[in-house]
Structures are given as C-alpha cells and as structure tokens.
Design a protein around this motif. Structure first.
Motif, PDB file in Angstrom:
ATOM      1  N   SER A 140     -24.154 -24.382 -27.824  1.00  0.00           N
ATOM      2  CA  SER A 140     -25.508 -23.841 -27.653  1.00  0.00           C
ATOM      3  C   SER A 140     -26.498 -24.712 -28.425  1.00  0.00           C
ATOM      4  O   SER A 140     -26.093 -25.528 -29.259  1.00  0.00           O
ATOM      5  CB  SER A 140     -25.562 -22.413 -28.178  1.00  0.00           C
ATOM      6  N   GLY A 141     -27.788 -24.520 -28.156  1.00  0.00           N
ATOM      7  CA  GLY A 141     -28.812 -25.336 -28.813  1.00  0.00           C
ATOM      8  C   GLY A 141     -28.726 -25.283 -30.327  1.00  0.00           C
ATOM      9  O   GLY A 141     -28.796 -26.302 -31.010  1.00  0.00           O
ATOM     10  N   GLY A 142     -28.544 -24.072 -30.867  1.00  0.00           N
ATOM     11  CA  GLY A 142     -28.458 -23.911 -32.311  1.00  0.00           C
ATOM     12  C   GLY A 142     -27.238 -24.614 -32.878  1.00  0.00           C
ATOM     13  O   GLY A 142     -27.319 -25.296 -33.901  1.00  0.00           O
ATOM     14  N   GLU A 143     -26.102 -24.456 -32.168  1.00  0.00           N
ATOM     15  CA  GLU A 143     -24.867 -25.102 -32.630  1.00  0.00           C
ATOM     16  C   GLU A 143     -24.996 -26.622 -32.591  1.00  0.00           C
ATOM     17  O   GLU A 143     -24.510 -27.331 -33.477  1.00  0.00           O
ATOM     18  CB  GLU A 143     -23.685 -24.650 -31.763  1.00  0.00           C
ATOM     19  N   LEU A 169     -35.488 -23.978 -30.825  1.00  0.00           N
ATOM     20  CA  LEU A 169     -34.594 -22.944 -31.348  1.00  0.00           C
ATOM     21  C   LEU A 169     -35.329 -21.606 -31.429  1.00  0.00           C
ATOM     22  O   LEU A 169     -36.553 -21.555 -31.568  1.00  0.00           O
ATOM     23  CB  LEU A 169     -34.081 -23.329 -32.737  1.00  0.00           C
ATOM     24  N   SER A 170     -34.559 -20.523 -31.382  1.00  0.00           N
ATOM     25  CA  SER A 170     -35.169 -19.196 -31.515  1.00  0.00           C
ATOM     26  C   SER A 170     -35.675 -19.019 -32.951  1.00  0.00           C
ATOM     27  O   SER A 170     -35.169 -19.673 -33.869  1.00  0.00           O
ATOM     28  CB  SER A 170     -34.122 -18.126 -31.211  1.00  0.00           C
ATOM     29  N   PRO A 171     -36.677 -18.143 -33.158  1.00  0.00           N
ATOM     30  CA  PRO A 171     -37.243 -17.966 -34.511  1.00  0.00           C
ATOM     31  C   PRO A 171     -36.173 -17.702 -35.577  1.00  0.00           C
ATOM     32  O   PRO A 171     -36.254 -18.232 -36.681  1.00  0.00           O
ATOM     33  CB  PRO A 171     -38.155 -16.753 -34.347  1.00  0.00           C
ATOM     34  N   SER A 175     -35.312 -20.219 -38.943  1.00  0.00           N
ATOM     35  CA  SER A 175     -35.159 -19.850 -40.350  1.00  0.00           C
ATOM     36  C   SER A 175     -33.829 -20.319 -40.899  1.00  0.00           C
ATOM     37  O   SER A 175     -33.767 -20.866 -42.005  1.00  0.00           O
ATOM     38  CB  SER A 175     -35.253 -18.335 -40.508  1.00  0.00           C
ATOM     39  N   THR A 176     -32.762 -20.111 -40.111  1.00  0.00           N
ATOM     40  CA  THR A 176     -31.443 -20.541 -40.576  1.00  0.00           C
ATOM     41  C   THR A 176     -31.434 -22.031 -40.865  1.00  0.00           C
ATOM     42  O   THR A 176     -30.959 -22.477 -41.916  1.00  0.00           O
ATOM     43  CB  THR A 176     -30.365 -20.235 -39.508  1.00  0.00           C
ATOM     44  N   VAL A 177     -31.981 -22.806 -39.933  1.00  0.00           N
ATOM     45  CA  VAL A 177     -31.959 -24.265 -40.087  1.00  0.00           C
ATOM     46  C   VAL A 177     -32.779 -24.678 -41.310  1.00  0.00           C
ATOM     47  O   VAL A 177     -32.328 -25.465 -42.137  1.00  0.00           O
ATOM     48  CB  VAL A 177     -32.481 -24.956 -38.805  1.00  0.00           C
ATOM     49  N   LEU A 178     -33.991 -24.119 -41.437  1.00  0.00           N
ATOM     50  CA  LEU A 178     -34.836 -24.525 -42.566  1.00  0.00           C
ATOM     51  C   LEU A 178     -34.257 -24.043 -43.898  1.00  0.00           C
ATOM     52  O   LEU A 178     -34.374 -24.732 -44.908  1.00  0.00           O
ATOM     53  CB  LEU A 178     -36.277 -24.052 -42.362  1.00  0.00           C
ATOM     54  N   ASP A 179     -33.612 -22.872 -43.886  1.00  0.00           N
ATOM     55  CA  ASP A 179     -32.934 -22.429 -45.110  1.00  0.00           C
ATOM     56  C   ASP A 179     -31.802 -23.379 -45.474  1.00  0.00           C
ATOM     57  O   ASP A 179     -31.579 -23.680 -46.654  1.00  0.00           O
ATOM     58  CB  ASP A 179     -32.385 -21.002 -44.944  1.00  0.00           C
ATOM     59  N   VAL A 198     -45.394 -25.282 -39.570  1.00  0.00           N
ATOM     60  CA  VAL A 198     -46.087 -25.691 -40.790  1.00  0.00           C
ATOM     61  C   VAL A 198     -45.823 -24.767 -41.982  1.00  0.00           C
ATOM     62  O   VAL A 198     -45.452 -25.212 -43.060  1.00  0.00           O
ATOM     63  CB  VAL A 198     -47.607 -25.778 -40.515  1.00  0.00           C
ATOM     64  N   GLN A 199     -46.003 -23.479 -41.754  1.00  0.00           N
ATOM     65  CA  GLN A 199     -45.859 -22.510 -42.841  1.00  0.00           C
ATOM     66  C   GLN A 199     -44.502 -22.637 -43.531  1.00  0.00           C
ATOM     67  O   GLN A 199     -44.412 -22.884 -44.735  1.00  0.00           O
ATOM     68  CB  GLN A 199     -46.028 -21.099 -42.259  1.00  0.00           C
ATOM     69  N   HIS A 200     -43.469 -22.508 -42.714  1.00  0.00           N
ATOM     70  CA  HIS A 200     -42.119 -22.513 -43.269  1.00  0.00           C
ATOM     71  C   HIS A 200     -41.778 -23.864 -43.920  1.00  0.00           C
ATOM     72  O   HIS A 200     -41.205 -23.924 -44.999  1.00  0.00           O
ATOM     73  CB  HIS A 200     -41.112 -22.180 -42.162  1.00  0.00           C
TER      74      HIS A 200
END
Lengths: 238, 292
Positions: A140-143, A169-171, A175-179, A198-200
C-alpha cells in the motif's frame, strides 16, 4: 539548534537550469548535525529540483554543495550517496518487482560494511517484517513510504533527506510518518525535510527555509516561521 | 501411434530451434531492460559468434562446443566496446539516435565480416553429427540434446546471477528504476556496460550453437534470426526474460510444425502471423509491459 554544531550540509549560491531555463536562483542553505531542517514551498517552487541537485541528479547547475566539507557539487549521484547522504525521493523510487527484503538489500549498496541490521529496521517498521517476502509494487502507499524510508536508512546515513514523505498519504499516515522522522532525529540522525504539510513539519523541526519561485525568501527558526504573519497567511491559511 | 511420434519429433526440433531464439531474445531483453535501448544489430553479434567459432575451429580443430569458451568472452568484449563507443555517448539524447546507431552497426559489422571472412557460405561439422539417441522413443541428433542442455544451463546461470548475486540484483534494480538505483549508490553506467556485455555474450553462445548444429552461415546470416528475436521479445513482453523463453519455445515449435504441415515456405511467415495474432489479443505481449 544547540549552539555551534558541526556543519553537515552547506549549499551555497546554487543555480539550476533545465535546458537553459533557470529554475533555481542563488539558493543557499545549511543543515547542522543533529538538526531537522524543513524546506517549505508551494508546488512548483523548486523543492524537488533543489533536492535533485544536491544529489547530483541534475547536471546543469552552478554553485557549491559541501557535505562535511567535501565538495560534492560535481560528482554523480551514485558517488554522492557514498558520502553518507540518503534520499527518500518524492515518488519513492522503489524497485517494484523486487521483494521488501531485496529493496532493503539494495539500500545497503553504498556502504556494504556499515549496513544497519534488519532487526533495527523491523523494530522501527514492524509492518515491513510481515511483508518482507512481498513485492514492493504490491504494498500500500503507506507501506511503500515506510519501505522507502527504511531503504534509505540501511546504509546508516548521517543526513537523511525526505522529499515530501507525506504526499498521497492519509492524514493518519502523515502523522505516523512525520512522527517517525522525529523519532529518527532523536536517535541522532540529521534530517532535511521537504514538506507541504507546513504546520506539522515546522512543529518537529528546529529551522526552516521558504522557497518561492526558485528563490529562498526566508529562513529562520521554526518557531519564528510558525508565528510569522506572512507565513501563516501564505502557507497555513490563517 | 505414428502420429504421436511425429508430433514428438517436431517438438524436439522446435525445442532445438527455440534455443537459438531464446538466447538472442534474452540478450535483447537484458539490454532493453537495463538501458531501454533496442539493439537492432543483435543478429550481427550472432554472426560474429558463428565466425569466431568457425575460425577457432579451423585453427585448433577442437571440439566446437568447447569454443563457447572463446565466442562468449570475445562477444562480451565486443558488446562492452559497442556500448562504450556507440551507445553511451548518445544515451538519453533521443530514440532516433539509438535506432540509427544500431542500424548503422548492422552494415558496419556485416561489411567488416565480409572483408575478414569473405561472403561465402560456410559450414562446419560437429563430431557428433552422425550420432542419434532415443529420447522417449523418439530419435534425435545428439547435437540437439547437447544444445538444449547447454541453453538450459546458460539460462539457469543467468537466473542465479540475477537473483543471488549483488551485481545481478543491482542490474535488476537498475532495470526497474534507474533513478532509484543511482540513489542507492549503483553505478548505472557500469550496469549498462554489463548488460550489453552479457547480452552480446548470449548472442555469441547462440552463434556457436548455430554453427555446431550444422547450419550454414555467411556475414548476412544474422538478419532473419534477429528479426525473429525482436518478434519474440514483443510476443513475450518487452523486458521480460520468462517471456523471451516462452516466446522462443513457441516460435521454434510453431515454425517446425509449419514446415511439417504447410511446407518450408511458411517457416518464416508463421512467426509473424503468431505475433500479429498475439498483439491483437494482448497488445502488451504475453507477459505485460516490463518485468525484469
């Protein structure tokens, strides 16, 4: 920023041309060791071009790129990565007909002797262990994004460059990726993050630059940028 | 009963004919997969393999099968030289350049061969020429069996190289995503050179097997087999090695059935009839766009 850190990446007066047409003008930026630095900019601002020219994928350019004081401005991409920079490209650039494990193996190509153990990678990305015999193209895209990051980490780079890792990616996954990016930074990895979120992105980084129409128009600490009225109006819609 | 025998007989002939095509088509696919270049002069590499075998055979009198040890390495070197001198400078400058360079090479290599070896038809004889053996109750020349086994071993070798070795994996990575491969520290130009070398080496092996099986050859012999190898590449799917193997077998067998049922005049036409039929049903070829 923690005081006078060692300078890892230094880009000075970089100009880039596509068939004679200038797309970047005198871009200068730096990343110190231990930092997350964000490059913000709208679509078409030249973010990916900037990343590609750091990695030697764009040949028609002027200016200097120094990595740990070594001049990497005029060497081909396959040699650039041997200096200890790793890129997670915008479109992931995985090897779709190779398994997850094979993709990781190829990730170890630049520096075979210092390959990160798969255990370490699988602790960070457990889903990749479940999928390790699966072809990368079927993830999948996230994987796929996880795999692209994991593949870039295998050679134990000192600087990880991520080109819009949250794209498509889904919201929740964003978050998972940026974390994950923040976690990697805490473990000592320096990061150059190119983002539209930008915010994250500013929340997890120490410094940022704003790229507009091929020029850096602002640079500063993430806090300053987050509270700057112009930035908020242009990029956060506030 | 006689019917089954005949079918088996034709199958074995087809299997043998398929071997030459498979080696050519696999080499083409390897080059295309990594470099995205279609080497129209591939048939001339087959011809060089044939003449190298012929020359070494005439000089040494050795068993011509042993001369695979000469034709393959020499063709690898020829392939590397062609890649470095002809294709590397123009790679990425436009398809038309690549097409004309490789078409030009056809005539350069053919004429050079005609100067060196003249354009007479040549033939050599395998030491096993008169030996036939019985496989599943069907008589077949020993040479055919050796050729089939040799081809199988070469293909297994390629498979292991691409799947198990570091360089082989790097070649597959390059063929699947050139930019991605560069970013992983792979010197893609070296992979180009290697793929062209191996592709040419395969054509060299096909040349030796062509000669050993007692087929005649001259400097212009490469054209028809090469055109069929292109058809096989398209039939099997551009870049797909399993496609090249299946396609090669289909062609070898179909040709021999055509000779047997319709007559020798149909031998070359049947390949293209199959190609057109397959493309009507599956425009991407049997094995999709590009596999490896």
């Amino acid at each position: 920023m923690t005081g006078e850190n060692t300078r890892l990446l230094e880009v000075s007066n970089l100009s880039v041309f596509y068939s004679g047409l200038q797309v970047l003008w005198d871009v200068s930026l730096s990343v110190n060791s231990g930092e997350i630095v964000t490059i913000l900019g709208a679509n078409g601002a030249g973010k990916t071009t900037l990343v590609h020219s750091i990695f030697g994928l764009v040949r028609d350019r002027k200016g200097k790129v120094l990595f740990r004081n070594a001049d990497i401005s005029s060497i081909p991409a396959y040699k650039v990565v041997k200096h200890g920079l790793s890129l997670v490209p915008e479109r992931r650039e995985l090897f779709p007909k190779m398994t997850v494990i094979e993709n990781l193996e190829i990730g170890g190509f630049p520096r075979q002797e210092r390959v990160v153990g798969y255990d370490e990678i699988f602790t960070l990305f457990p889903v990749l262990e479940e999928r390790k015999r699966q072809l990368a193209g079927t993830l999948s895209g996230g994987e796929q994004q996880m795999l692209a990051i994991a593949r870039a980490l295998i050679s134990r780079p000192s600087l990880l460059v991520l080109d819009e890792p949250s794209l498509g990616l889904s919201p929740l996954l964003v978050s998972t990726v940026l974390d994950t990016v923040a976690t990697l930074n805490k473990s000592g990895l320096s990061i150059l993050l190119v983002e539209q979120n930008v915010q994250h992105a500013l929340e997890i980084s120490q410094r940022g630059y704003i790229l507009e129409n091929g020029r850096i128009i602002r640079g500063g600490s993430s806090d300053d940028l987050l509270h700057d009225d112009q930035v908020r109006a242009a990029y956060l819609g506030i | 009963m006689a019917g089954v025998d005949v079918v088996l007989q034709v199958l074995i002939w087809g299997l043998y004919a398929g071997c030459i095509y498979i080696l050519l088509a696999t080499g083409l696919n390897l080059i295309f997969g990594v470099m995205k270049v279609v080497n129209f002069a591939h048939g001339e590499l087959l011809m060089l393999g044939a003449y190298i075998t012929f020359t070494f055979y005439a000089l040494s009198g050795w068993n011509p099968y042993v001369l695979l040890g000469a034709s393959v390495p020499l063709l690898i070197i020829v392939g590397i030289i062609i890649e470095r001198l002809c294709f590397r400078p123009i790679l990425g400058t436009g398809k038309l350049n690549e097409i004309f360079i490789s078409i030009g090479l056809i005539y350069i290599v053919q004429n050079a061969a005609a100067i060196v070896w003249t354009d007479e038809w040549r033939i050599i004889h395998s030491p096993y020429e008169r030996i036939t053996i019985s496989v599943f109750g069907v008589n077949m020349p020993l040479d055919y069996l050796i050729i089939i086994i040799t081809t199988a071993l070469i293909l297994i070798g390629l498979h292991l190289f691409l799947r198990r070795t570091r360089i082989g994996k790097a070649m597959r990575a390059t063929s699947q995503n050139r930019n991605g491969a560069m970013l992983m520290g792979i010197n893609v130009e070296r992979m180009d050179m290697l793929s062209f070398g191996i592709g040419a080496g395969f054509a060299g092996a096909a040349g030796t097997l062509w000669v050993v099986s007692g087929q005649v050859f001259n400097p212009y012999m490469g054209s028809i087999p090469a055109i069929k190898a292109f058809a096989i590449v398209i039939l099997g799917g551009l870049g797909s090695i399993p496609g090249a193997i299946i396609g090669g077998l289909v062609y070898g067998i179909a040709e021999n059935f055509a000779i047997f049922t319709l007559g020798g005049a149909w031998k070359d036409a049947i390949s293209f009839i199959i190609l057109i039929l397959v493309l009507i049903v599956r425009p991407t070829g049997l094995f999709g766009e590009s596999a490896e």
